[in-house]
Design a protein around this motif. Structure first.
Motif, mmCIF file in Angstrom:
data_model
loop_
_atom_site.group_PDB
_atom_site.id
_atom_site.type_symbol
_atom_site.label_atom_id
_atom_site.label_comp_id
_atom_site.label_asym_id
_atom_site.label_seq_id
_atom_site.Cartn_x
_atom_site.Cartn_y
_atom_site.Cartn_z
ATOM 1 N N ILE A 1 0.913 -1.151 -0.020
ATOM 2 C CA ILE A 1 -0.041 -0.019 0.032
ATOM 3 C C ILE A 1 0.847 1.418 -0.020
ATOM 4 C CG2 ILE A 1 -1.771 1.097 1.215
ATOM 5 C CD1 ILE A 1 -2.947 -1.303 2.463
ATOM 6 N N LEU A 2 0.572 2.219 -0.855
ATOM 7 C CA LEU A 2 1.450 3.369 -1.034
ATOM 8 C C LEU A 2 0.705 4.538 -0.436
ATOM 9 C CD1 LEU A 2 3.053 1.702 -2.893
ATOM 10 C CD2 LEU A 2 3.034 3.437 -4.605
ATOM 11 N N GLY A 3 0.893 4.705 0.828
ATOM 12 C CA GLY A 3 0.236 5.876 1.500
ATOM 13 C C GLY A 3 -0.548 5.511 2.689
ATOM 14 N N CYS A 4 -0.924 6.244 3.660
ATOM 15 C CA CYS A 4 -1.464 5.921 4.893
ATOM 16 C C CYS A 4 -2.896 6.875 5.154
ATOM 17 C CB CYS A 4 -0.367 6.016 6.309
ATOM 18 S SG CYS A 4 0.882 5.191 5.843
ATOM 19 N N ALA A 5 -3.499 7.070 3.955
ATOM 20 C CA ALA A 5 -4.644 8.036 3.897
ATOM 21 C C ALA A 5 -5.713 6.835 4.742
ATOM 22 C CB ALA A 5 -5.397 8.051 2.599
ATOM 23 N N VAL B 1 0.090 -3.369 -5.998
ATOM 24 C CA VAL B 1 -0.177 -2.133 -4.979
ATOM 25 C C VAL B 1 -1.538 -1.671 -5.088
ATOM 26 C CG1 VAL B 1 2.537 -1.491 -5.267
ATOM 27 C CG2 VAL B 1 0.816 -0.552 -6.763
ATOM 28 N N TYR B 2 -2.005 -1.074 -3.862
ATOM 29 C CA TYR B 2 -2.808 -0.300 -3.811
ATOM 30 C C TYR B 2 -2.630 1.068 -3.492
ATOM 31 C CZ TYR B 2 -7.023 1.791 -1.212
ATOM 32 O OH TYR B 2 -7.975 2.690 -1.166
ATOM 33 N N LEU B 3 -3.182 2.130 -4.450
ATOM 34 C CA LEU B 3 -2.900 3.433 -4.409
ATOM 35 C C LEU B 3 -3.944 4.456 -3.660
ATOM 36 C CD1 LEU B 3 -1.022 4.412 -7.691
ATOM 37 C CD2 LEU B 3 -0.280 3.272 -5.880
ATOM 38 N N PRO B 4 -3.858 4.469 -2.350
ATOM 39 C CA PRO B 4 -4.758 5.715 -2.085
ATOM 40 C C PRO B 4 -4.490 6.940 -1.768
ATOM 41 C CG PRO B 4 -3.618 4.409 0.046
ATOM 42 C CD PRO B 4 -2.862 4.245 -1.503
ATOM 43 N N LEU B 5 -3.504 7.308 -2.688
ATOM 44 C CA LEU B 5 -2.707 8.702 -2.718
ATOM 45 C C LEU B 5 -3.820 9.704 -3.286
ATOM 46 C CD1 LEU B 5 0.610 7.596 -4.457
ATOM 47 C CD2 LEU B 5 0.151 8.167 -2.057
ATOM 48 N N PRO B 6 -3.544 10.966 -2.988
ATOM 49 C CA PRO B 6 -4.295 12.074 -3.567
ATOM 50 C C PRO B 6 -4.336 11.875 -5.239
ATOM 51 C CG PRO B 6 -2.900 13.029 -2.065
ATOM 52 C CD PRO B 6 -2.768 11.581 -1.885
ATOM 53 N N THR B 7 -5.672 12.149 -5.610
ATOM 54 C CA THR B 7 -5.701 12.110 -7.253
ATOM 55 C C THR B 7 -4.524 12.529 -8.155
ATOM 56 O OG1 THR B 7 -8.214 12.372 -6.712
ATOM 57 C CG2 THR B 7 -7.313 12.268 -9.245
ATOM 58 N N SER B 8 -3.844 13.735 -7.758
ATOM 59 C CA SER B 8 -3.163 14.234 -8.615
ATOM 60 C C SER B 8 -1.601 13.491 -8.685
ATOM 61 C CB SER B 8 -2.542 15.792 -8.074
ATOM 62 O OG SER B 8 -2.124 15.736 -6.760
ATOM 63 N N LEU B 9 -1.623 12.528 -7.539
ATOM 64 C CA LEU B 9 -0.315 11.661 -7.582
ATOM 65 C C LEU B 9 -0.644 10.395 -8.340
ATOM 66 C CD1 LEU B 9 0.804 12.430 -3.850
ATOM 67 C CD2 LEU B 9 1.403 13.556 -6.123
ATOM 68 N N HIS B 10 -1.795 10.024 -8.658
ATOM 69 C CA HIS B 10 -2.149 8.647 -9.339
ATOM 70 C C HIS B 10 -1.365 8.425 -10.407
ATOM 71 C CE1 HIS B 10 -6.377 8.094 -7.161
ATOM 72 N NE2 HIS B 10 -5.145 8.440 -6.361
ATOM 73 N N VAL B 11 -1.250 9.357 -11.433
ATOM 74 C CA VAL B 11 -0.688 8.851 -12.655
ATOM 75 C C VAL B 11 0.864 8.698 -12.435
ATOM 76 C CG1 VAL B 11 -0.177 11.368 -13.283
ATOM 77 C CG2 VAL B 11 -0.243 9.557 -15.331
ATOM 78 N N ARG B 12 1.445 9.477 -11.852
ATOM 79 C CA ARG B 12 2.886 9.121 -11.681
ATOM 80 C C ARG B 12 3.148 7.842 -11.161
ATOM 81 N NH1 ARG B 12 6.865 12.279 -7.161
ATOM 82 N NH2 ARG B 12 8.649 10.916 -7.140
ATOM 83 N N TRP B 13 2.513 7.435 -9.915
ATOM 84 C CA TRP B 13 2.770 6.179 -9.218
ATOM 85 C C TRP B 13 2.191 4.919 -9.765
ATOM 86 C CZ3 TRP B 13 6.784 6.162 -5.975
ATOM 87 C CH2 TRP B 13 7.433 7.143 -5.622
#
Lengths: 365, 365
Positions: free
Chosen positions: B12-16, B76-88
């Motif tokens: 998991i990428l991020g602790c949202a 991976v599961y990406l709970p990051l802010p939307t603006s970071l989705h494309v990069r990760w």
């Protein structure tokens, strides 16, 4: 006056289906009685009286004028096609008959104002046939708006959504009175949206919206009459509120009303005609939040039941008759509440039409 | 691979906050396991792991890159802010990690296409985090559309109405990630309307609408991010269907979904997050008509209950893991179903933005 001066004596102009329901409501209301029925032919009126088991005391006329000339008639109910309302409502008022007019009241607000001028100058009571407003459920719900910032209130209203739909047959769409341009030219906007517009205004305490916008899905029959329409109403002040209404002869039967405030929401699935005659319910959700991890809710909707001793249409007749008794027996002025509600509803109907004409642009009120 | 080749190992990428829910879902899903968690600081990741009781086997990283470099991580599961989705998401795919991305997937379809290109060229599975699609209630309801002209079907869909609202605090409206222009610039349109747009598309079998129109009530916070939005979707063919969606951070919590066909209607009040974890219900009304005199209905809504053995988010993880197992163990191609659903949803999100830019004019798709 009749023996019992508290009893309002009704004449009905026309034998539409809805007249059967209202004739029964007049019989059920403790302060009203049916005393005359008219059709354009005496034969049709006699058939209608027989089919509906009217007592022999009910006079049967072959013309509407005869009802208006009958000194025993205190008030008339007009279930006629909308295009005929202005003529007969004005004439009834001029004969000092109180007028209960089926909705939609008129084809536009200019026509409606002719009716309201006539009732005002003749000192008679006016009301339109929106029955749901007289159900005790309606008053019960209204109290949930009245204290804007309490835990038991839905709070300031943010969003209102309502529908009035019914699945019409191909024959209905071609030839029913409600979609005939010369009879009910407003189609679904008059027959169905009258309720949804009325409910939206009611939920906002009859504040007129800032603007009204028709949405791009309206559908017309071959004669150009609206058979399906969606529209939105926007209030800017004091809190922004938005309402969507969807009305159609092309869908399964629905009468949804959802009102969402800052602190709660209400849902009805039968707001125009309750599922049953002796009670009606609504779902109330207050202070809903998600539980930890957002894996559920802290509350579920509560089903609130409201009993009614009389069907809502009989309560409507009772209220109308009560107002007339006040005029007659206590020298009260006719109530302006009901004409004002009708007029505001008609103003929004007119704005939807105008928005359609402008290609779905917002129309300011 | 782990001992059990059927078990998909997640990082998991991020602790949202949403990561807590999905970490639990990974633990509940029989074919998935959590093996790594990362935050931008190792301290924060450790705190998150401790607070959520992760087993000692879960690796804790102080950077997202470390998860992507970990050969034990399959997905991976990406709970990051939307603006970071494309990069990760693109980087994860390039490291051959399957990607489960929280919704909204991207800020626009161009960004989303970069993600989809990356997952396609790397042969990895993609899915967005729309959990409700995996609840058995959703499949159950779908069967009610599948036979268009049976008495047990709602018939061709005519009207869809959905809401996703929650009462945000003033602090949320100023500073929450979901309304920060540089983090989640779509605001309520991304966080909330993703569900309503998705439900509308789902009810239409993922046919794209003919046109999309923003309605004139959208509200923005001081930073210009949408905090309340209403929009409509119109399908011309084969039957006209109209959908309204209302999404807001300014109202009481609601998750309404109403679908009205020619022969029936469906109502859900909790379509995104069911009230409870072990079953969910919906109300079904079929063939409703008014009884004689229109004094009631012939039927009342039937409450249909659908049990679920796992919470919907665990079913989502299970389905994602099943697809990956198929790729890994059976040489299947990645499923295109889920990327297509996300892309169509994003196309409608983009159309709403464009309609807003055009002053609420309809945007054709």
């Amino acid at each position: 006056m009749s023996e019992n001066s508290k009893t309002l004596r009704f004449g009905i102009l026309g034998c539409a289906n809805i007249a059967r329901k209202v004739a029964r409501a007049i019989a059920l209301a403790p302060n009203a009685t049916l005393c005359a029925i008219a059709s354009r032919s005496r034969e049709k009126a006699e058939k209608f009286a027989a089919e509906n088991g009217f007592p022999a005391s009910v006079r049967v006329y072959g013309s509407y004028d005869q009802v208006l000339e009958d000194p025993c008639v205190d008030a008339v109910y007009l279930p006629l096609p909308t295009s005929l309302h202005v003529r007969w409502a004005v004439m009834a008022a001029s004969k000092k008959k109180h007028v209960l007019v089926e909705k939609p009241v008129a084809l536009d607000v200019a026509e409606l104002d002719r009716i309201l001028d006539a009732v005002e100058s003749n000192g008679v009571q006016f009301m339109d046939g929106s029955m749901w407003l007289h159900h005790p459920r309606t008053a019960h719900i209204q109290r949930l708006f009245s204290v804007p910032h309490s835990a038991n209130s839905v709070g300031p209203v943010r969003f209102i959504h309502s529908t009035s739909t019914m699945p019409a047959t191909p024959e209905f769409l071609e030839s029913d009175i409600r979609v005939k341009p010369e009879l009910d030219g407003l189609g679904a906007l008059g027959d169905l949206a009258w309720y949804c517009i009325g409910a939206s205004l009611w939920a906002k305490g009859y504040q007129l919206p800032t603007s009204v916008t028709a949405l791009p899905d309206s559908t017309r029959n071959d004669s150009g009459v609206i058979v399906s329409i969606t529209a939105s109403l926007l209030w800017d002040q004091p809190n922004q509120t938005f309402a969507t209404i969807h009305c159609s002869f092309l869908s399964h039967t629905s009468m949804d009303l959802a009102i969402c405030g800052s602190n709660g929401s209400l849902h009805l699935r039968d707001f125009i005609i309750p599922y049953g005659e002796t009670s009606a319910s609504f779902d109330l959700t207050l202070g809903a939040k998600f539980v930890d991890l957002h894996i559920g809710w802290n509350v579920r909707p509560e089903e609130v039941h409201v009993a009614n001793e009389l069907p809502q249409e009989a309560l409507m007749v009772q209220e109308f008759s009560r107002l007339v008794a006040g005029i007659r027996d206590c020298g009260s002025k006719p109530s302006t509440k009901w004409p004002e509600i009708s007029r505001k509803t008609q103003l929004v109907v007119d704005a939807v039409i105008k928005s359609l004409e402008l290609g779905c642009k917002p129309v300011c009120l």
